[in-house]
Enzyme design. Structure first.
Site, PDB file in Angstrom:
ATOM      1  N   GLU A  32     -17.434  27.072 -22.714  1.00  0.00           N
ATOM      2  CA  GLU A  32     -16.434  26.096 -23.138  1.00  0.00           C
ATOM      3  C   GLU A  32     -16.566  24.777 -22.377  1.00  0.00           C
ATOM      4  O   GLU A  32     -16.401  23.702 -22.941  1.00  0.00           O
ATOM      5  CB  GLU A  32     -15.019  26.662 -22.971  1.00  0.00           C
ATOM      6  N   THR A  38     -20.604  17.875 -25.717  1.00  0.00           N
ATOM      7  CA  THR A  38     -22.042  18.150 -25.820  1.00  0.00           C
ATOM      8  C   THR A  38     -22.307  19.044 -27.030  1.00  0.00           C
ATOM      9  O   THR A  38     -21.545  19.965 -27.303  1.00  0.00           O
ATOM     10  CB  THR A  38     -22.527  18.859 -24.524  1.00  0.00           C
ATOM     11  N   LEU A  75     -26.852  17.572 -19.375  1.00  0.00           N
ATOM     12  CA  LEU A  75     -25.581  17.830 -20.052  1.00  0.00           C
ATOM     13  C   LEU A  75     -24.597  16.674 -19.863  1.00  0.00           C
ATOM     14  O   LEU A  75     -23.652  16.525 -20.629  1.00  0.00           O
ATOM     15  CB  LEU A  75     -24.945  19.129 -19.529  1.00  0.00           C
ATOM     16  N   TYR A 113      -7.035  22.540 -23.086  1.00  0.00           N
ATOM     17  CA  TYR A 113      -8.049  23.093 -23.977  1.00  0.00           C
ATOM     18  C   TYR A 113      -8.783  24.273 -23.331  1.00  0.00           C
ATOM     19  O   TYR A 113      -8.871  25.365 -23.904  1.00  0.00           O
ATOM     20  CB  TYR A 113      -9.084  22.027 -24.404  1.00  0.00           C
ATOM     21  N   ASP A 131      -9.132  20.829 -29.438  1.00  0.00           N
ATOM     22  CA  ASP A 131     -10.075  19.777 -29.032  1.00  0.00           C
ATOM     23  C   ASP A 131     -10.195  18.755 -30.167  1.00  0.00           C
ATOM     24  O   ASP A 131      -9.423  18.804 -31.136  1.00  0.00           O
ATOM     25  CB  ASP A 131     -11.440  20.389 -28.653  1.00  0.00           C
ATOM     26  N   CYS A 186     -15.482  21.190 -41.984  1.00  0.00           N
ATOM     27  CA  CYS A 186     -14.631  19.992 -41.874  1.00  0.00           C
ATOM     28  C   CYS A 186     -15.254  19.056 -40.831  1.00  0.00           C
ATOM     29  O   CYS A 186     -14.675  18.769 -39.788  1.00  0.00           O
ATOM     30  CB  CYS A 186     -13.206  20.387 -41.492  1.00  0.00           C
ATOM     31  N   CYS A 193     -15.638  20.007 -48.542  1.00  0.00           N
ATOM     32  CA  CYS A 193     -14.348  20.512 -49.028  1.00  0.00           C
ATOM     33  C   CYS A 193     -14.512  21.593 -50.092  1.00  0.00           C
ATOM     34  O   CYS A 193     -13.695  22.509 -50.190  1.00  0.00           O
ATOM     35  CB  CYS A 193     -13.508  19.361 -49.574  1.00  0.00           C
TER      36      CYS A 193
END
Ligand code: SF4
Length: 326
Positions: A32, A38, A75, A113, A131, A186, A193
């Site tokens: 996470e 990233t 990263l 988060y 997020d 999405c 859609c």
């Protein structure tokens, strides 16, 4: 119901990702944190290498900073790695990974988060993990005109998704289903859609306005800086220096540079690196007259140069330097 449709879709379409092989909190946490800001493709190889060396929280708590920076190389946002080490030390002090959301929030680097993701995925607690991807989905589902930067939108998104999380389902599975919906359906531009499992619940889709959401407040202009970066070679070695232990790119290695182009020379490579709030325009050059050598600079051979942790902003210059000191 939106929640059931989403879970049925996820059962058929979940991405096969290495951090989903089990619900070990350390593995979930590392993934996470790496995934913040990233792309998954960039995280995959580094995630495996990180876990091969830092097997658990105790290994992370004990790793030297220099080695941690090397494992995090590429990263970006290196403060994430430093905070992870601090949190790992705290977890060792506590005698194990806390499972309660509020306790997780007290660990260095844990915001709502990360705490929501770890508590729901690893400990199966009923928490949302909102997020940027989920804000986008929420803004489209509800056709919200509130800019995504507005903290109120996050609170509303959290309440909305928690309300639609089916009773008895695994909260981590529900949150990961939303993450996959944001990653594959999405998407920021041109959402798919027609393949979306929650299309019937989406106000933006129903009103043919998906391109209007999410609404974004105008961003502040990035600060631009131009400077020369020096390749100063002695024999088969080049000079590098370590950045200060605090602030931007703390503790990373770089080629010496000045915030002007005072020292003229032959430009080898020009490169611009875009950070969150600034842009560096850099000329990597061999100065005609070498600048005074600072006592903090050190000479390294090609092997050491490759082993040192360097930020992505210096990567093209390291490649170029290697051609000159082999
Ligand atoms: Fe996103 Fe389209 Fe699904 Fe609405 S219908 S949630 S805009 S993919």
């Amino acid at each position: 119901m939106l929640g059931q449709k989403l879970l049925c879709w996820y059962a058929q379409n979940a991405r096969d990702l290495p951090w989903r092989k089990n619900d070990d909190p350390y593995r979930v946490w590392v993934s996470e944190v790496m995934l913040q800001q990233t792309r998954v493709e960039a995280v995959l190889p580094r995630y495996e290498a990180f876990l091969r060396e830092l097997l658990d929280v105790a290994h992370l708590a004990a790793v030297p900073d220099e080695r941690l920076n090397k494992l995090w190389e590429g990263l970006g946002y290196y403060a994430r790695a430093r905070n992870m080490k601090k949190a790992a030390m705290k977890i060792c002090e506590l005698g194990g990974f806390p499972s309660a959301y509020e306790e997780l929030l007290r660990l260095p680097g844990f915001g709502p988060y990360t705490a929501g993701a770890v508590s729901s995925i690893a400990f199966h607690k009923r928490h949302a993990a909102i997020d940027g991807n989920l804000l986008r989905i929420f803004a489209r589902l509800t056709a919200s005109d509130t800019p995504v930067q507005n903290p109120g939108l996050k609170l509303r998104a959290e309440a909305y998704f928690l309300e639609r999380m089916p009773q008895g389902c695994d909260p981590g599975t529900f949150n990961q289903a939303l993450m996959d919906l944001g990653a594959g359906i999405c998407t920021p531009g041109n959402p798919s859609c027609e393949s979306c499992p929650v299309q019937a619940h989406c106000e933006a889709y129903q009103t043919n306005t998906t391109d209007l959401y999410p609404v974004r407040a105008p961003k502040a202009a990035k600060k631009e800086e131009s400077f020369a970066v020096y390749l100063i070679v002695q024999g088969e070695k080049a000079y590098v220096r370590k950045r200060p232990g605090q602030g931007m790119l703390a503790g990373m290695w770089e080629f010496p540079h000045h915030l002007d182009k005072e020292y003229k020379g032959k430009t080898l490579v020009s490169y611009s690196h875009i950070f969150t709030h600034r842009i560096w325009h850099m000329d990597f050059m061999q100065p005609l007259a070498p600048p005074p050598i600072d006592p903090d600079w050190i000479l390294v051979d090609s092997r050491a140069l490759q082993a040192l942790p360097m930020p992505s902003a210096m990567a093209p210059f390291r490649n170029e330097a290697l051609k000159h000191i082999k």
